[in-house]
Design a protein around this motif. Sequence first.
Motif, mmCIF file in Angstrom:
data_model
loop_
_atom_site.group_PDB
_atom_site.id
_atom_site.type_symbol
_atom_site.label_atom_id
_atom_site.label_comp_id
_atom_site.label_asym_id
_atom_site.label_seq_id
_atom_site.Cartn_x
_atom_site.Cartn_y
_atom_site.Cartn_z
ATOM 1 N N GLU A 121 -20.382 -4.281 33.872
ATOM 2 C CA GLU A 121 -21.543 -5.499 34.095
ATOM 3 C C GLU A 121 -22.545 -5.377 32.996
ATOM 4 O OE1 GLU A 121 -21.166 -6.222 38.720
ATOM 5 O OE2 GLU A 121 -22.220 -4.635 38.144
ATOM 6 N N LYS A 122 -22.865 -4.246 32.621
ATOM 7 C CA LYS A 122 -23.789 -3.983 31.689
ATOM 8 C C LYS A 122 -23.467 -4.602 30.237
ATOM 9 C CE LYS A 122 -26.382 -0.016 33.558
ATOM 10 N NZ LYS A 122 -26.572 1.469 33.403
ATOM 11 N N LEU A 123 -22.151 -4.127 29.955
ATOM 12 C CA LEU A 123 -21.502 -4.671 28.611
ATOM 13 C C LEU A 123 -21.364 -6.047 28.580
ATOM 14 C CD1 LEU A 123 -20.279 -4.491 25.870
ATOM 15 C CD2 LEU A 123 -18.032 -3.870 27.013
ATOM 16 N N LEU A 124 -21.032 -6.768 29.799
ATOM 17 C CA LEU A 124 -20.689 -8.320 30.012
ATOM 18 C C LEU A 124 -22.179 -8.819 29.866
ATOM 19 C CD1 LEU A 124 -17.970 -8.320 32.741
ATOM 20 C CD2 LEU A 124 -17.765 -9.165 30.424
ATOM 21 N N GLY A 125 -23.180 -8.274 30.250
ATOM 22 C CA GLY A 125 -24.580 -8.761 30.349
ATOM 23 C C GLY A 125 -24.953 -8.657 28.678
ATOM 24 N N ARG A 126 -24.931 -7.685 28.247
ATOM 25 C CA ARG A 126 -25.304 -7.768 26.718
ATOM 26 C C ARG A 126 -24.673 -8.782 25.857
ATOM 27 N NH1 ARG A 126 -25.310 -2.126 27.688
ATOM 28 N NH2 ARG A 126 -23.329 -1.880 26.809
ATOM 29 N N LEU A 127 -23.183 -8.930 26.087
ATOM 30 C CA LEU A 127 -22.389 -9.776 25.424
ATOM 31 C C LEU A 127 -22.932 -11.186 25.748
ATOM 32 C CD1 LEU A 127 -18.911 -8.374 25.691
ATOM 33 C CD2 LEU A 127 -20.176 -8.487 23.646
ATOM 34 N N PHE A 128 -23.320 -11.421 26.947
ATOM 35 C CA PHE A 128 -23.490 -12.703 27.436
ATOM 36 C C PHE A 128 -25.224 -13.047 26.748
ATOM 37 C CE2 PHE A 128 -26.173 -15.839 29.870
ATOM 38 C CZ PHE A 128 -25.172 -16.742 30.278
ATOM 39 N N ASP A 129 -26.066 -12.265 26.839
ATOM 40 C CA ASP A 129 -27.233 -12.501 25.978
ATOM 41 C C ASP A 129 -27.081 -12.612 24.515
ATOM 42 O OD1 ASP A 129 -28.326 -12.014 28.568
ATOM 43 O OD2 ASP A 129 -28.787 -9.995 28.079
ATOM 44 N N GLU A 189 -28.539 -16.087 23.053
ATOM 45 C CA GLU A 189 -29.818 -16.016 22.353
ATOM 46 C C GLU A 189 -29.649 -15.715 20.803
ATOM 47 O OE1 GLU A 189 -31.588 -12.459 24.015
ATOM 48 O OE2 GLU A 189 -31.773 -13.431 26.204
ATOM 49 N N SER A 190 -28.499 -15.139 20.475
ATOM 50 C CA SER A 190 -28.429 -14.996 18.969
ATOM 51 C C SER A 190 -28.319 -16.306 18.180
ATOM 52 C CB SER A 190 -27.154 -14.292 18.549
ATOM 53 O OG SER A 190 -26.796 -14.135 17.318
ATOM 54 N N ALA A 191 -29.077 -16.475 17.041
ATOM 55 C CA ALA A 191 -29.035 -17.716 16.149
ATOM 56 C C ALA A 191 -27.878 -18.024 15.455
ATOM 57 C CB ALA A 191 -30.149 -17.478 15.160
ATOM 58 N N SER A 192 -26.949 -16.789 15.613
ATOM 59 C CA SER A 192 -25.378 -17.163 14.734
ATOM 60 C C SER A 192 -24.524 -17.676 15.957
ATOM 61 C CB SER A 192 -25.204 -15.790 14.310
ATOM 62 O OG SER A 192 -24.843 -14.792 15.230
ATOM 63 N N SER A 193 -24.868 -17.598 17.297
ATOM 64 C CA SER A 193 -23.956 -17.747 18.246
ATOM 65 C C SER A 193 -23.296 -19.251 18.092
ATOM 66 C CB SER A 193 -24.624 -17.449 19.535
ATOM 67 O OG SER A 193 -23.675 -18.213 20.812
ATOM 68 N N PRO A 194 -21.840 -19.235 18.182
ATOM 69 C CA PRO A 194 -21.182 -20.633 18.344
ATOM 70 C C PRO A 194 -21.295 -21.163 19.740
ATOM 71 C CG PRO A 194 -19.665 -18.801 18.701
ATOM 72 C CD PRO A 194 -20.812 -17.936 18.404
ATOM 73 N N LEU A 195 -22.044 -20.528 20.658
ATOM 74 C CA LEU A 195 -22.418 -21.119 21.900
ATOM 75 C C LEU A 195 -24.045 -21.071 22.222
ATOM 76 C CD1 LEU A 195 -19.776 -19.064 24.006
ATOM 77 C CD2 LEU A 195 -19.291 -21.345 23.148
ATOM 78 N N LEU A 196 -24.587 -21.062 21.162
ATOM 79 C CA LEU A 196 -26.012 -21.317 21.442
ATOM 80 C C LEU A 196 -26.302 -22.772 21.891
ATOM 81 C CD1 LEU A 196 -28.755 -19.832 20.729
ATOM 82 C CD2 LEU A 196 -28.858 -21.220 18.545
ATOM 83 N N SER A 220 -13.322 0.795 22.563
ATOM 84 C CA SER A 220 -13.934 1.754 21.480
ATOM 85 C C SER A 220 -15.001 1.069 20.708
ATOM 86 C CB SER A 220 -12.637 2.504 20.816
ATOM 87 O OG SER A 220 -12.118 1.242 19.905
ATOM 88 N N LEU A 221 -15.298 -0.018 20.770
ATOM 89 C CA LEU A 221 -16.004 -0.719 19.812
ATOM 90 C C LEU A 221 -17.449 -0.834 20.215
ATOM 91 C CD1 LEU A 221 -13.836 -3.585 18.814
ATOM 92 C CD2 LEU A 221 -14.016 -1.458 17.620
ATOM 93 N N GLN A 222 -18.377 -1.050 19.165
ATOM 94 C CA GLN A 222 -20.085 -1.285 19.700
ATOM 95 C C GLN A 222 -20.051 -2.618 20.336
ATOM 96 O OE1 GLN A 222 -22.414 1.239 19.859
ATOM 97 N NE2 GLN A 222 -20.729 2.572 19.382
ATOM 98 N N THR A 223 -21.016 -3.041 20.980
ATOM 99 C CA THR A 223 -21.595 -4.144 21.676
ATOM 100 C C THR A 223 -21.350 -5.432 20.570
ATOM 101 O OG1 THR A 223 -22.466 -3.337 23.626
ATOM 102 C CG2 THR A 223 -22.842 -5.758 23.089
ATOM 103 N N VAL A 224 -22.254 -5.082 19.451
ATOM 104 C CA VAL A 224 -22.516 -6.020 18.348
ATOM 105 C C VAL A 224 -21.228 -6.206 17.585
ATOM 106 C CG1 VAL A 224 -24.957 -5.605 18.008
ATOM 107 C CG2 VAL A 224 -22.969 -4.313 16.711
ATOM 108 N N GLU A 225 -20.206 -5.520 17.700
ATOM 109 C CA GLU A 225 -18.938 -5.631 17.022
ATOM 110 C C GLU A 225 -18.092 -6.400 18.087
ATOM 111 O OE1 GLU A 225 -15.997 -5.347 13.997
ATOM 112 O OE2 GLU A 225 -18.098 -5.189 14.121
ATOM 113 N N VAL A 226 -18.082 -6.176 19.263
ATOM 114 C CA VAL A 226 -17.234 -7.053 20.303
ATOM 115 C C VAL A 226 -17.780 -8.598 19.947
ATOM 116 C CG1 VAL A 226 -16.626 -7.344 22.569
ATOM 117 C CG2 VAL A 226 -16.784 -4.956 21.709
ATOM 118 N N TYR A 227 -19.063 -8.562 20.044
ATOM 119 C CA TYR A 227 -19.778 -9.878 19.836
ATOM 120 C C TYR A 227 -19.285 -10.791 18.526
ATOM 121 C CZ TYR A 227 -23.149 -13.471 18.509
ATOM 122 O OH TYR A 227 -23.667 -14.571 17.904
#
Length: 326
Positions: free
Chosen positions: A173-181, A185-192, A223-230
């Motif tokens: 849930e923590k990982l999913l929460g970070r990915l959702f955020d 919120e990210s300016a580069s997000s295709p779902l912004l 095995s990947l960091q959250t930012v890489e998964v994103y």
Amino acid sequence: MSMADGVKTQRFSVSLVTQGNHRFYSLTVPSDVLAQTCYATTREEDPMEGFQRVLDKKRAQDIADYIDHGLGTIPNAIILSAQPEAEIEVLERGKTLQFKAASKSFLIIDGQHRVYGFALAQSDLRVPVIIYNGLTKAEESRLFIDVNTKQRPVPNELLLDIKKLADYEDDQEKLLGRLFDLFHESASSPLLGMMSSAAKRKGFISRVTFNHGVRPLLPLVSSLQTVEVYRILANYVRSVTSASQIHERGVNIVDPTTFRGFMLTFPSVTQRVQEKYGKEYAEEQFFDVVAPMIERVSPAKLIKAGNSPKAVAQILEDALKPRFSL
């Protein structure tokens, strides 16, 4: 407390409350007394066996575990209707309520799972209780309907949002929460501008939809960091929206069924990207695999898939396979 005919008599301090045409008593009662005296089924059935037939034992066991492990409190009042077996008396100028602790002294109007959980728990605690007295069966039924239809459960989207604040999330849930955020919120997000964090909104991806879609992918990215998964998921989503626009397929990625269907197809698409380009997973590499798939997708078939993410994923998987003939 006294004993008569083998049935204990209980006494508790109470307050008499009047609300409109209704009067009831407010008090706190030990959880073991509630477990002994309350029932949630017809008067002809055994209270405990009746509980097990009409209630969810797993839910009640979760409540029992919550109590036994001392994780918190359950402040919600149990609402009861006193039965003749209770032989209720009000003593000391209305300050004390006396009743017999018979097995069917009280019919539960609201709080069946909590009372059943108290019966399963090893620990005892004091529980807020509301007791109505002298209700007819019709009045009990109307009260049950009122209590159970006027209350609205907290939306799952809001619960997920609050879990983060309460530090109640597990690792997934923590990982999913970070990915959702990041997508939110990210300016580069295709779902912004297309995400809704605390409520379900038409035309937006909620936390519940996002979690349903992305959770099956977590073993692939463990095995990947959250930012890489994103980065990888964002490149995949961009390729889907770009290919849809080019081929005029009208894919609505924020539709819950469509979003989950494309997420279910992600492993197959990514496998082909890896086989062709390695492990960079750039947007143009995803596009090279996704574009032909979307071009071959039949919009009519997607419409027929209805609300089934698996059906959408199957259509995409079929379109992912290149046509072959001799």
